[in-house]
Design a protein around this motif. Structure first.
Motif, PDB file in Angstrom:
ATOM      1  N   PRO A   6     -32.009  19.489 -52.167  1.00  0.00           N
ATOM      2  CA  PRO A   6     -31.739  19.113 -53.572  1.00  0.00           C
ATOM      3  C   PRO A   6     -32.701  18.016 -54.038  1.00  0.00           C
ATOM      4  N   SER A  21     -31.895  20.533 -57.735  1.00  0.00           N
ATOM      5  CA  SER A  21     -30.430  20.388 -57.711  1.00  0.00           C
ATOM      6  C   SER A  21     -29.991  18.963 -57.428  1.00  0.00           C
ATOM      7  N   GLN A  73     -26.130  16.800 -56.157  1.00  0.00           N
ATOM      8  CA  GLN A  73     -24.745  16.942 -55.700  1.00  0.00           C
ATOM      9  C   GLN A  73     -23.976  15.708 -56.163  1.00  0.00           C
ATOM     10  N   GLU A 111     -20.430  15.530 -56.907  1.00  0.00           N
ATOM     11  CA  GLU A 111     -19.006  15.876 -56.992  1.00  0.00           C
ATOM     12  C   GLU A 111     -18.087  14.654 -57.097  1.00  0.00           C
ATOM     13  N   ASP A 162     -29.382  10.431 -60.412  1.00  0.00           N
ATOM     14  CA  ASP A 162     -28.718  11.675 -60.798  1.00  0.00           C
ATOM     15  C   ASP A 162     -28.731  11.857 -62.322  1.00  0.00           C
ATOM     16  N   ASN A 215     -23.814  20.559 -58.121  1.00  0.00           N
ATOM     17  CA  ASN A 215     -22.481  20.671 -57.544  1.00  0.00           C
ATOM     18  C   ASN A 215     -21.636  19.537 -58.109  1.00  0.00           C
ATOM     19  N   THR A 257     -15.734  19.443 -55.320  1.00  0.00           N
ATOM     20  CA  THR A 257     -15.430  19.962 -53.986  1.00  0.00           C
ATOM     21  C   THR A 257     -13.927  19.850 -53.757  1.00  0.00           C
ATOM     22  N   GLN A 288     -20.522  23.980 -53.220  1.00  0.00           N
ATOM     23  CA  GLN A 288     -21.807  24.692 -53.071  1.00  0.00           C
ATOM     24  C   GLN A 288     -22.236  24.718 -51.598  1.00  0.00           C
ATOM     25  N   GLY A 335     -29.480  22.683 -47.699  1.00  0.00           N
ATOM     26  CA  GLY A 335     -28.516  21.584 -47.632  1.00  0.00           C
ATOM     27  C   GLY A 335     -28.975  20.457 -46.719  1.00  0.00           C
TER      28      GLY A 335
END
Lengths: 186, 460
Positions: free
Chosen positions: B80, B116, B118, B120, B127, B149, B152, B193, B206
Motif C-alpha cells: 500500500p 492504497s 489502510q 480502518e 493518509d 480499507n 475490519t 481487505q 500486504g
C-alpha cells in the motif's frame, strides 16, 4: 549372474492366463520385475520383464509356457536383454504431452497421427483408441524431448491434419491431466 | 497412462469451456523504496519493479504456451503506497502513481494495484494527503488501481474515512468525466481487505507478505456453467437431478479448475524463482458471452436474476467453489468466492436493465459471496453522503460477518436512471442502477468517529 528376459504373450482371453504364465515362469526360478497387460477385441496381450538364473535359456521359457494347459496356444516372443541394459532403464517421459483426437471414424487415423510423430522424432509412449457410435477417440501420450521441431510447429501440423480429416485434435502437457485427475499434485 | 475418459474430461474443460488462468499477479514489497525525496522514491520503485517483474509477462506467456492454457491477465500488486510514501504530500503521491504507471507499462503488465491505504481505525496526516491524491492519480494514469480499507471485524468502521469515500469517488468520477467517470472503476473501498488478493481493483501486496510472491486467480464462471449444462443435458428426465448433485458438479469442476491454476502458477513461480503465494478461488466473470455468474443463476433455476432464491443459489455456488478449490490447492487465499460485478457480467447488467436486480437484492447477495457491491454504475447526481452510506451498509456486512466486503460504485457524470454506460473490454457495460432514498443519510454520515468493533460471541 542373472539373465534378463522380455517376454510377450498373446492369447484368447480367459480367467487364469496371468496365473498360468507367471506360474510357468516361477518354476524356472523367474522373478517378474515388471508386467503390463491389456485386453483388446477379446484377446489378452501382456509383456513381462523377468530375471532368471543364468542357466535358463529362451528355449526353456518357450517350453515351460507351451506346457501350460490351455484351449488355445499362447503366441510367444522372448528377447534377452544385453547385460548392460536394465529393466528400469526406461527413458523418462520428459516433456510428455497428451494428444487427444476426436471425430468421425475413418481409415488411416492412427497411421497419420503416428506418422506426424515419427517424422518429427516424437516418441509415442502410450496410445489408446475407442470407437463409440462411429465416433473415434484416440489418446496418445508422447515425449517431445528429442523432437526435431518446436511444440508450436507440432501443434500446427496436427491442427492442419485435424482440419483436413475433420478431427478435433488437442495437444496438452501431461502434467495438466495429472493435476486435474489425481489427488496428489506432484 | 491416464484413462481416456479422464483425458477427455480435461480436454472438454479446456476446449469447450474455455479454461484459462484468469490472472497471475506478482506482489512486490516496495517499503524499502522509500527515500528522502519523492523523485528518488519514484526511481527506486521503478528500478525494483524492473528487477522483479522484468521477465514476468514473457514467463507467463511461455508457461501458458507450454501447458496450452492461456494466462489471460498478468498483473502487479505492491505494498500500500500510503506506507511507502509516508511523510509525502498529495502531489508527491501523484508522482508516485505516475512512476508506478511507467513501471507497469515498461514490464508490460495489464494493470497494477496497491495505490492504497489502510485506515480502518484512524488516519495519519500522510493518509489524508494520500486520499486527497487519489482523484488526480487515477485521472493521470492508465494502469493504476487504488483501494482503501476503512473497516475490519477487529476494529470496526472508520466513519471519518467513510465520509471521505463518497467525496473521493465523486471527485474521481468527475476528473474522468470525459470517459464516463471510468476512474471510479479503478477504485474500491474495502472491509477486511486481504493482502494476497490477485484480482483488481483491490489487489495489494500486504505488509504481512514476503519480498515478492505470485498469486493466481483461477478460471471464470464459464467453465462451471458449461459443466452444469453438460450434466443437465445428460439427465433430461424430470427429477433425474437434485440440487446437491449440481453442487457436487460445481465442486468437482472447481477442483480441476483450481488444479490448473496451481500447476501454472507453480511453473511460473519456479521459472522466475519467486515464491508461490496462494490460489484465489474466486469466479470472476467477464463481459464475454458465456463467462457470466448470472448465467449460472439461470441454469440453476432462476428465470430472473434477483428473484427470490437468488441469494440461496449464490450461497451454494460460493460454498461449492470453496469446497472444491480448497482441497485442490496447497494454499488458498485472496477473496475466494463468486464475484457479482454488475458491469462485468452481461447477464447481471441485463437484469438491472430489466428491473429484476435492484441494489438492495445485490446487497443481500453480497452477504453470502465475495466480494460486494462491485462495478455498480449509479447516477452522477447521487450525492457523496448517499454513496458513503451505501458503502457503510456494505462495510457493516463485512464487519459483522467477519468476511471481506467491498464497494466499487461509479457515479457516472451526466447519466441518470434509464441511461447506460459502457467502458468496453473487461470493464463491460450496464444500465444505471436506480438508488432509492437519495439524500436521506447525511445526518448519519456527518457523525464521523468510529463504528465500534462488534462483539465476537452471541452470533445470531
Amino acid at each position: 549372474m542373472q539373465k534378463k528376459m522380455v517376454i510377450s504373450v498373446m492369447s484368447k482371453d480367459r480367467p487364469g492366463i496371468i496365473a498360468d504364465v507367471t506360474g510357468a515362469l516361477l518354476e524356472l526360478g523367474g522373478d517378474v520385475a515388471d508386467l503390463n497387460q491389456t485386453v483388446l477385441c477379446g484377446y489378452l496381450t501382456m509383456i513381462l520383464g523377468v530375471t532368471f538364473p543364468s542357466d535358463i535359456t529362451r528355449e526353456d521359457i518357450f517350453a515351460s509356457i507351451s506346457h501350460v494347459k490351455s484351449r488355445e496356444k499362447f503366441e510367444l516372443s522372448v528377447k534377452e536383454l544385453p547385460e548392460t541394459e536394465n529393466f528400469n532403464d526406461i527413458p523418462q517421459a520428459e516433456e510428455s504431452y497428451i494428444l487427444s483426437l476426436q471425430g468421425p471414424n475413418c481409415k488411416g487415423i492412427v497411421h497419420a497421427v503416428s506418422s506426424i510423430c515419427g517424422r518429427n522424432n516424437v516418441n509415442i509412449i502410450d496410445l489408446g483408441t475407442s470407437l463409440q457410435q462411429d465416433r473415434y477417440t484416440m489418446a496418445v501420450q508422447c515425449s517431445i524431448k528429442d523432437a526435431t521441431c518446436t511444440l508450436e510447429e507440432l501443434r500446427k501440423e496436427f491442427e492442419e491434419y485435424g482440419r483436413d480429416a475433420e478431427q478435433t485434435i488437442m495437444m496438452q502437457h501431461y502434467d495438466l491431466f495429472r493435476a486435474t485427475n489425481e489427488v496428489t499434485l506432484h | 497412462m491416464l484413462r481416456s475418459d479422464q483425458i477427455l474430461s480435461t480436454v472438454e474443460m479446456i476446449q469447450k469451456e474455455n479454461l484459462d488462468v484468469r490472472t497471475v499477479t506478482m506482489g512486490i514489497n516496495l517499503l524499502d523504496c522509500h527515500a528522502e525525496t519523492v523523485a528518488k522514491t519514484c526511481a527506486n520503485i521503478e528500478e525494483k519493479i524492473h528487477t522483479f517483474a522484468g521477465n514476468f509477462v514473457p514467463t507467463c506467456n511461455e508457461m501458458g504456451e507450454k501447458y496450452g492454457i492461456p494466462v489471460v491477465n498478468k498483473r502487479l500488486s505492491v505494498t500500500p503506497i500510503a506506507f511507502v510514501g509516508a511523510g509525502f504530500e498529495r502531489d508527491g503521491f501523484v508522482e508516485i502513481a505516475k512512476a508506478l504507471d511507467r513501471a507497469a507499462t515498461s514490464v508490460n503488465v495489464d494493470i497494477l494495484g496497491g495505490f492504497s491505504a489502510q485506515v480502518e481505525k484512524g488516519m495519519t496526516q500522510t493518509d489524508h494527503e494520500f486520499i486527497a491524491s487519489i482523484p488526480d492519480a487515477l485521472a493521470q494514469t492508465e494502469k493504476i488501481c487504488a483501494s482503501i480499507n476503512i473497516a475490519t471485524t477487529k476494529k470496526g468502521i472508520n466513519m471519518d474515512a467513510l465520509a471521505m469515500m463518497g467525496h473521493t469517488i465523486k471527485a474521481i468520477a468527475e476528473k474522468t468525466a470525459d470517459n464516463n467517470g471510468f476512474g471510479a472503476a479503478k477504485f474500491v473501498v474495502f472491509c477486511n481487505q486481504p493482502g494476497d488478493n490477485p484480482f483488481m481493483a483491490g489487489a495489494i501486496h500486504g505488509l504481512e507478505e514476503s519480498e515478492a510472491v505470485l498469486n493466481v486467480g483461477v478460471s471464470g464462471p464459464g467453465v462451471i456453467a458449461r459443466a452444469l449444462d453438460r450434466l443437465i443435458a445428460d439427465h433430461p428426465e424430470p427429477g433425474a437431478l437434485q440440487f446437491d448433485e449440481l453442487a457436487e458438479e460445481i465442486k468437482q469442476t472447481t477442483f480441476r479448475v483450481t488444479r490448473c491454476g496451481e500447476l501454472i502458477g507453480r511453473a511460473v513461480s519456479m521459472s522466475l524463482g519467486i515464491e508461490f503465494g496462494v490460489v484465489d478461488l474466486s469466479l470472476a466473470p467477464t463481459p464475454a458471452i458465456g463467462d457470466s455468474v448470472g448465467e449460472i443463476f439461470k441454469i440453476l433455476g432462476m428465470d430472473a436474476i434477483g428473484a427470490p432464491g437468488s441469494t440461496a443459489i449464490l450461497a451454494m455456488l460460493n460454498d461449492a467453489v470453496k469446497k472444491g478449490g480448497i482441497f485442490a490447492s496447497k494454499t488458498v487465499g485472496g477473496l475466494s468466492g463468486a464475484f457479482i460485478p454488475v458491469m462485468e457480467d452481461s447477464l447481471l447488467a441485463e437484469a438491472v436493465g430489466e428491473g429484476s436486480l435492484c441494489l438492495e437484492k445485490l446487497e443481500a447477495m453480497t452477504c453470502v459471496c465475495s466480494v460486494g457491491l462491485d462495478m455498480v454504475p449509479i447516477a452522477g447526481s447521487v450525492d457523496a453522503d448517499t454513496i458513503s452510506a451505501i458503502i457503510a451498509d456494505e462495510m457493516a456486512i463485512g464487519v459483522i460477518n467477519a468476511k471481506t466486503t467491498a464497494a466499487r460504485l461509479i457515479p457516472v457524470p451526466g447519466k441518470e436512471v434509464g441511461d447506460s454506460v459502457s467502458f468496453g473490454g473487461l470493464f463491460g457495460a450496464a444500465p444505471i442502477m436506480p438508488i432509492r432514498n437519495i439524500g436521506k443519510s447525511s445526518r448519519f454520515i456527518a457523525w464521523g468517529g468510529r463504528m465500534p468493533a462488534p462483539i465476537h460471541s452471541f452470533k445470531n
